[in-house]
Scaffold this motif. Sequence first.
Motif, short mmCIF file in Angstrom:
data_model
loop_
_atom_site.label_atom_id
_atom_site.label_comp_id
_atom_site.label_asym_id
_atom_site.label_seq_id
_atom_site.Cartn_x
_atom_site.Cartn_y
_atom_site.Cartn_z
N ALA A 184 0.82 -1.21 0.00
CA ALA A 184 0.00 0.00 0.00
C ALA A 184 0.86 1.25 0.00
N SER A 185 1.94 1.25 0.76
CA SER A 185 2.85 2.40 0.79
C SER A 185 3.46 2.64 -0.58
N ASN A 186 3.84 1.56 -1.26
CA ASN A 186 4.39 1.70 -2.61
C ASN A 186 3.35 2.30 -3.56
N ALA A 187 2.11 1.84 -3.43
CA ALA A 187 1.04 2.36 -4.29
C ALA A 187 0.75 3.83 -4.01
N VAL A 188 0.77 4.23 -2.73
CA VAL A 188 0.55 5.64 -2.36
C VAL A 188 1.62 6.52 -2.99
N ASN A 189 2.87 6.08 -2.91
CA ASN A 189 3.96 6.86 -3.51
C ASN A 189 3.82 6.93 -5.03
N GLY A 190 3.53 5.79 -5.64
CA GLY A 190 3.39 5.76 -7.08
C GLY A 190 2.23 6.60 -7.58
N CYS A 191 1.11 6.55 -6.86
CA CYS A 191 -0.07 7.34 -7.27
C CYS A 191 0.21 8.83 -7.16
N LEU A 192 0.94 9.24 -6.11
CA LEU A 192 1.27 10.66 -5.98
C LEU A 192 2.17 11.10 -7.13
N VAL A 193 3.14 10.27 -7.49
CA VAL A 193 4.04 10.60 -8.60
C VAL A 193 3.25 10.80 -9.89
N ARG A 194 2.25 9.95 -10.13
CA ARG A 194 1.45 10.07 -11.35
C ARG A 194 0.50 11.25 -11.30
N LEU A 195 -0.01 11.58 -10.11
CA LEU A 195 -0.99 12.65 -9.99
C LEU A 195 -0.34 14.03 -9.97
N ALA A 196 0.88 14.13 -9.46
CA ALA A 196 1.52 15.43 -9.24
C ALA A 196 1.56 16.33 -10.48
N PRO A 197 1.88 15.82 -11.68
CA PRO A 197 1.91 16.71 -12.84
C PRO A 197 0.53 17.22 -13.25
N LYS A 229 -8.56 9.67 -7.60
CA LYS A 229 -9.37 8.62 -6.98
C LYS A 229 -8.49 7.44 -6.55
N ARG A 230 -7.53 7.08 -7.38
CA ARG A 230 -6.63 5.98 -7.02
C ARG A 230 -5.83 6.32 -5.78
N LEU A 231 -5.30 7.55 -5.74
CA LEU A 231 -4.52 7.95 -4.57
C LEU A 231 -5.39 7.95 -3.32
N MET A 232 -6.63 8.44 -3.42
CA MET A 232 -7.53 8.45 -2.28
C MET A 232 -7.82 7.03 -1.80
N ASP A 233 -8.06 6.12 -2.72
CA ASP A 233 -8.35 4.73 -2.34
C ASP A 233 -7.17 4.10 -1.61
N TRP A 234 -5.96 4.34 -2.12
CA TRP A 234 -4.79 3.74 -1.49
C TRP A 234 -4.48 4.40 -0.15
N LEU A 240 -5.59 12.62 7.28
CA LEU A 240 -5.74 14.05 6.95
C LEU A 240 -5.41 14.31 5.48
N ALA A 241 -4.38 13.65 4.95
CA ALA A 241 -4.07 13.80 3.53
C ALA A 241 -5.23 13.33 2.67
N LEU A 242 -5.85 12.22 3.08
CA LEU A 242 -7.04 11.73 2.37
C LEU A 242 -8.15 12.75 2.42
N TRP A 243 -8.40 13.33 3.58
CA TRP A 243 -9.47 14.30 3.72
C TRP A 243 -9.22 15.57 2.91
N VAL A 244 -7.95 15.95 2.78
CA VAL A 244 -7.62 17.10 1.93
C VAL A 244 -8.04 16.83 0.49
N LEU A 245 -7.70 15.63 0.00
CA LEU A 245 -8.07 15.28 -1.37
C LEU A 245 -9.58 15.19 -1.53
N MET A 246 -10.26 14.67 -0.51
CA MET A 246 -11.72 14.60 -0.56
C MET A 246 -12.33 16.00 -0.59
N ALA A 247 -11.76 16.89 0.21
CA ALA A 247 -12.28 18.27 0.24
C ALA A 247 -12.04 18.95 -1.09
N ARG A 248 -10.86 18.74 -1.70
CA ARG A 248 -10.58 19.35 -3.01
C ARG A 248 -11.52 18.78 -4.07
N ALA A 249 -11.76 17.47 -4.01
CA ALA A 249 -12.68 16.87 -4.97
C ALA A 249 -14.09 17.44 -4.80
#
Length: 226
Positions: free
Chosen positions: A132-145, A154-159, A206-215
């Motif tokens: 799960a930690s690997n997926a969280v890091n990978g999802c952030l890398v893909r989402l950042a740009p 959504k993938r980052l939030m799920d992980w 809290l990081a998850l909730w930030v993304l939920m609030a932005r969504a």
Amino acid sequence: MNLIPSLPLSRWRALALGFLWAEVVAVLGTVAFVLLRGQPGPQDWINAFDALLAALVLTWWTRVFTRLSAGQATPPEDRTLRALTVAFPWLTSFRAALWGVTLLALLTGAASEANTLALTALMTVWGAAILASNAVNGCLVRLAPEPEDPANRKRLMDWLNLSAALALGMAVFNAVPIVGFSGDVTLGGRLVYGVGGLLDVIATVLALWVLMARAGQGEGRAVRGG
């Protein structure tokens, strides 16, 4: 239905970043605790290296998430994003190797006096937490740009959601060692790892909730715009 307490996005962002940086400090504190409490042995050096690498990855993750949580894109050539992209697979590989060595030792009779059910639960949660930690890091890398990409967000939030639950499980295992497996864990060690685990859980939620609030903000703008 709104699943998070009603607070402005800026408040959630400040809380999330505060706890993420606090977790960085706690992980670095773990390195100091492991190496300065006495004459460090091989396992201590392994634990210290793991914590130091984790602190570096978390530092870069937090810096990238700082921009992401503000809706700012991080270009692929950004040094912090590139450092995170290179480093997190090494952390995953190192932890997976430790997990594999531990599993092999258990299968060959190590810690035979420990509770089998507890060991099975530990290895399951530990292995899932690494993935799960690997997926969280990978999802952030893909989402950042492209921070507004709904699929990657959504993938980052799920992980993050799964990672928070697994972090809680690991915090429990660290605070309540398994008799016959964990060795002689001092009260200080339990506190250090317990506090670090608790910070990990809170920061992840809290990081998850930030993304939920932005969504939620984005959906609200879309409705008003429509």
